[in-house]
Design a protein around this motif. Structure first.
Motif, short mmCIF file in Angstrom:
data_model
loop_
_atom_site.label_atom_id
_atom_site.label_comp_id
_atom_site.label_asym_id
_atom_site.label_seq_id
_atom_site.Cartn_x
_atom_site.Cartn_y
_atom_site.Cartn_z
N THR A 9 1.72 2.05 -10.92
CA THR A 9 1.81 2.08 -9.45
C THR A 9 0.72 1.23 -8.83
OG1 THR A 9 2.64 4.32 -9.67
CG2 THR A 9 1.94 3.63 -7.47
N MET A 10 -0.51 1.44 -9.28
CA MET A 10 -1.62 0.67 -8.70
C MET A 10 -1.46 -0.82 -8.98
SD MET A 10 -4.02 2.30 -6.97
CE MET A 10 -5.65 1.62 -7.20
N THR A 11 -1.01 -1.12 -10.20
CA THR A 11 -0.86 -2.53 -10.57
C THR A 11 0.22 -3.21 -9.72
OG1 THR A 11 -1.51 -1.93 -12.80
CG2 THR A 11 -0.53 -4.09 -12.54
N GLY A 26 -4.27 -10.19 -8.33
CA GLY A 26 -4.24 -8.99 -7.49
C GLY A 26 -3.94 -7.76 -8.32
N ALA A 27 -2.96 -7.92 -9.23
CA ALA A 27 -2.58 -6.81 -10.10
C ALA A 27 -3.76 -6.38 -10.97
CB ALA A 27 -1.40 -7.22 -10.97
N PHE A 28 -4.45 -7.38 -11.52
CA PHE A 28 -5.60 -7.10 -12.39
C PHE A 28 -6.70 -6.34 -11.63
CE2 PHE A 28 -9.86 -8.66 -13.67
CZ PHE A 28 -9.96 -7.99 -14.89
N LEU A 64 0.83 -1.21 0.00
CA LEU A 64 0.00 0.00 0.00
C LEU A 64 0.86 1.26 0.00
CD1 LEU A 64 -3.04 -0.77 2.31
CD2 LEU A 64 -2.88 -0.89 -0.14
N LEU A 65 2.02 1.15 0.64
CA LEU A 65 2.93 2.31 0.66
C LEU A 65 3.26 2.76 -0.76
CD1 LEU A 65 4.78 3.95 2.74
CD2 LEU A 65 6.59 2.46 1.96
N ILE A 66 3.43 1.79 -1.66
CA ILE A 66 3.78 2.11 -3.04
C ILE A 66 2.69 2.99 -3.67
CG2 ILE A 66 4.01 1.07 -5.34
CD1 ILE A 66 5.69 -1.12 -4.01
N SER A 67 1.43 2.61 -3.49
CA SER A 67 0.38 3.44 -4.09
C SER A 67 0.15 4.73 -3.29
CB SER A 67 -0.92 2.64 -4.21
OG SER A 67 -1.42 2.33 -2.94
N PHE A 68 0.27 4.65 -1.97
CA PHE A 68 0.02 5.85 -1.16
C PHE A 68 1.08 6.94 -1.42
CE2 PHE A 68 -2.51 3.71 2.56
CZ PHE A 68 -3.48 3.34 1.65
N LYS A 69 2.31 6.49 -1.68
CA LYS A 69 3.37 7.46 -1.99
C LYS A 69 3.03 8.26 -3.24
CE LYS A 69 7.35 6.97 0.51
NZ LYS A 69 8.06 8.08 1.15
N ALA A 70 2.25 7.62 -4.13
CA ALA A 70 1.84 8.30 -5.36
C ALA A 70 0.53 9.05 -5.15
CB ALA A 70 1.69 7.28 -6.48
N ALA A 71 0.09 9.16 -3.89
CA ALA A 71 -1.21 9.77 -3.56
C ALA A 71 -2.35 9.03 -4.27
CB ALA A 71 -1.23 11.25 -3.90
#
Lengths: 373, 311
Positions: free
Chosen positions: A267-269, A128-130, A72-79
């Protein structure tokens, strides 16, 4: 008396830690206040919370929450507020069930276990990615906030899984329960260690910890791998850099010729893929089978991981610390239920109270409050 | 004839619940505050309703007063309880530079927990909540429907034709400009919070009192608050446009079981239908001119911070 909120010119060194500690203490106080209002003994509640911090039973949650907190950090860092961890986690278990119980069931079509486990992890990651990719499409091309979309996708994932468990995945050796069959032992990722559990309390606790660590060894390896990947992603990967820039200034990305939409999708993927991987390994390490009406029996890791990520103030170094806190609190919620001090509301209130105090006190890192008389 | 009446009753109840929740949410978001607490607030209202309606009915019916009075008072009490959360959100998110999303989500969890605490004991004591809900009378349902539509029309008038409504919209578009033009951002948002959450709370109470006539702690897993969120989003938070969408979604949720029987769908697929419809609605909204017509408020969810802020 007046309060003045001012933006800090520099952020003091230990403010992140102090802010997190203050929010935790305040959150627990808010929670205690509610429990007092409903007539529970605050001392009994506090003892249960304190005990959970030194309980070896938090090991499993700790590893899962490190992995998902990093994802989640990965997507949250991208807001990009990926609130759909629950959906991505559970949708990823579908190929795992399909592969282990149907396609490569050792009863009629045995296959090398490492190959099947690898396939489960790979297909879970893709699922999960999808699932996250769908929300990314909405955000990138339809400009629709990812929060409601990811939340709605959680419900869709629950119902798809329920549909499958009620129908094609329904187990045959389930003693009348509505659930899938048990995943065959050869595909399980646990190491069983038998220790005497004798000696003084400290020795027993250490033996218990060893047993837990061995049993959840796959989750431990997963947490380390995902943590290292996240570190590498932000430190050495160009997409990681773009992700961070997207979180602070997306128009800068556009100015240097990087497609903002592609960064959102990527990022989301990636975030969803890591959650999917965690879901599939969790299936083989802990779940073993999936019960019907999963939404009523979920551990709620998708939501707890949000707490982990936010409590870390989006700082990777703090993820293990906040994962430890949250797994202890989750176990405290369960301990309170076991002790007859309440039901599922204990966990919800504890999470809600800490998240709320965290969300409110968080601004003290970047701002200061001055009092004027 | 009986079946037709039942259909009208259930559709009216579903519409009323969904519409009022989406309407209250829309008023609040028009002021620029992102409301991710909606699902928790929905459940909290149902819990408070359950907790209040039973003792109130015992008290009032013992004095010879009607069930309709106690149910209506319970709905209003639930509205007041949720209005406290609206005021808290409005104050906190206007006065302090903090994330709307984080506060909303944490209040969602708190709403779930507090809702269980509120309703569980009473529900356990009475077993079924049905005897404490509105009677299945066409007259009562149609009266509530008429009041609901009237509230919608009044809200339209309030938002688009009054100075206070204009101030709410201005705060949503750009609170700094609204402030420069003389509007008090805090007061305006507090009013939007009070009114919006009150309507939302009353609407959610109808889930128990009018629509399902049932409450259980697992109601918090239904996610109906998020459906109302989607309805408001797709209708551009417009009180009139909300009417057909709330009707459509209310109908879809209500008749998913009928659809399940007619189309031979499995129950979980039927439960999934409203959520799929919500996603389709979002696609239609995002990919057509609807998006430009019903654009969200310019400052929705943005932190409002003035340098040298005094609180």
């Amino acid at each position: 008396m007046r309060f003045i909120v001012l933006r800090r010119k520099t952020i003091p060194r230990y403010h992140t830690w102090i802010s997190t500690a203050i929010s935790l203490i305040l959150g627990i106080l808010v929670y205690l206040f509610i429990t007092i209002l409903v007539g529970r003994s605050p001392l009994e509640v506090l003892v249960n919370i304190a005990r959970s911090f030194i309980s070896p039973s938090i090991v499993k949650d700790f590893f899962v929450l490190i992995a998902m907190g990093c994802a989640l950090l990965i997507s949250f860092k991208a807001a990009l507020w990926n609130i759909g961890g629950e959906g991505q986690f559970y949708i990823a278990t579908i190929p795992g069930i399909l592969l282990t119980l149907f396609i490569f069931n050792p009863r009629h079509n045995p296959a090398p276990a490492p190959l099947v486990i690898l396939l489960v992890a790979l297909t879970g990651t893709i699922m999960g990615a999808f699932w996250a990719f769908i929300a990314a499409l909405f955000r990138a091309y339809l400009k629709i906030d990812e929060v409601p979309v990811t939340l709605i996708l959680n419900y869709v994932a629950y119902y798809i899984l329920n549909y499958l468990i009620f129908g094609p995945f329904k187990g045959r050796y389930v003693y009348g329960y509505l659930r899938t069959d048990e995943i065959p032992e050869i595909y399980r990722l646990n190491v069983r260690v038998h220790l005497p559990m004798r000696g003084d309390p400290l020795q027993v606790a250490l033996q218990n910890l060893t047993v837990q660590l061995a049993y959840y060894i796959a989750l431990l390896v997963l947490a380390v791998l995902i943590y290292v990947f996240t570190w590498w992603f932000f430190k050495h990967c160009r997409i990681g850099l773009y992700t961070k820039i997207h979180g602070s200034n997306p128009s800068y990305l556009q100015a240097v010729g990087v497609s903002v939409n592609h960064i959102i999708l990527l990022t989301m993927t990636i975030s969803g893929a890591l959650i999917g991987l965690t879901g599939s390994i969790y299936l083989l390490s802990e779940l073993g089978r999936i019960p019907y009406e999963i939404e009523r029996q979920t551990a709620g890791y998708g939501y707890l991981a949000i707490l982990v990520s936010w409590l870390s103030l989006l700082d990777l170094k703090m993820i293990p610390f906040s994962a430890y806190i949250v797994s202890a609190l989750r176990n405290a919620g369960i301990a309170l239920q076991v002790a007859g001090l309440g039901g599922v509301e204990q966990s919800l209130l504890l999470i809600g109270a800490i998240l709320l105090t965290y969300s409110i006190t968080r601004f003290l890192v970047e701002y200061e409050v001055r009092f004027e008389w | 004839m009986v079946i037709e009446t039942t259909i009208i009753l259930r559709l009216t109840a579903a519409f009323t619940t969904m519409y009022l929740v989406a309407l209250g949410h829309s008023i609040f978001e028009k002021s620029g505050i992102l409301n991710l607490a909606i699902d928790g607030v929905f459940f909290l209202s149902t819990g408070v309703t359950t907790a209040v309606v039973v003792p109130l009915t015992w008290l009032l019916t013992a004095r010879g007063l009607s069930l309709v009075l106690s149910t209506t008072l319970a709905a209003l009490t639930a509205g007041l309880a949720t209005a406290i959360i609206g005021i808290f959100m409005a104050w906190t998110l206007t006065k302090l530079p903090i994330s709307h999303g984080a506060v909303g989500l944490s209040l969602m969890f708190l709403g779930y927990g507090l809702g269980i605490i509120a309703g569980y004991e009473v529900r356990l004591r009475v077993g079924s909540i049905r005897p404490y809900t509105y009677p299945d009378s066409l007259g009562i349902y149609l009266a509530i429907l008429a009041i609901t539509v009237l509230i919608g029309l009044l809200t339209y008038f309030f938002i688009f034709k009054t100075a206070l409504g204009t101030a709410i919209r201005a705060c949503g578009e750009n609170p700094h400009v609204a402030l420069a033009l003389g509007a008090s951002v805090l007061k305006t948002r507090l009013i939007a919070g009070l009114l919006g959450f009150f309507i939302m709370g009353v609407g959610a109470s109808f889930f128990v009192l009018l629509w399902q006539k049932y409450w259980d702690i697992k109601t918090y897993l239904l996610g109906y608050g998020w459906l109302a969120f989607t309805i408001a989003l797709a209708a551009g938070r417009h009180p009139i446009v909300l009417i057909p969408l709330a009707f459509m979604f209310g109908g879809l949720v209500e008749f998913s079981i009928t659809l399940q029987a007619r189309l031979g769908l499995q129950a979980d697929l039927a439960k999934m239908l409203p959520f799929i419809a919500a996603l389709i609605l979002m696609i239609i909204y995002g990919s057509t001119k609807l998006r430009r017509i019903f654009e969200p408020p310019g400052s929705l969810g943005k932190v409002f911070y003035k340098e040298e802020r005094t609180i």
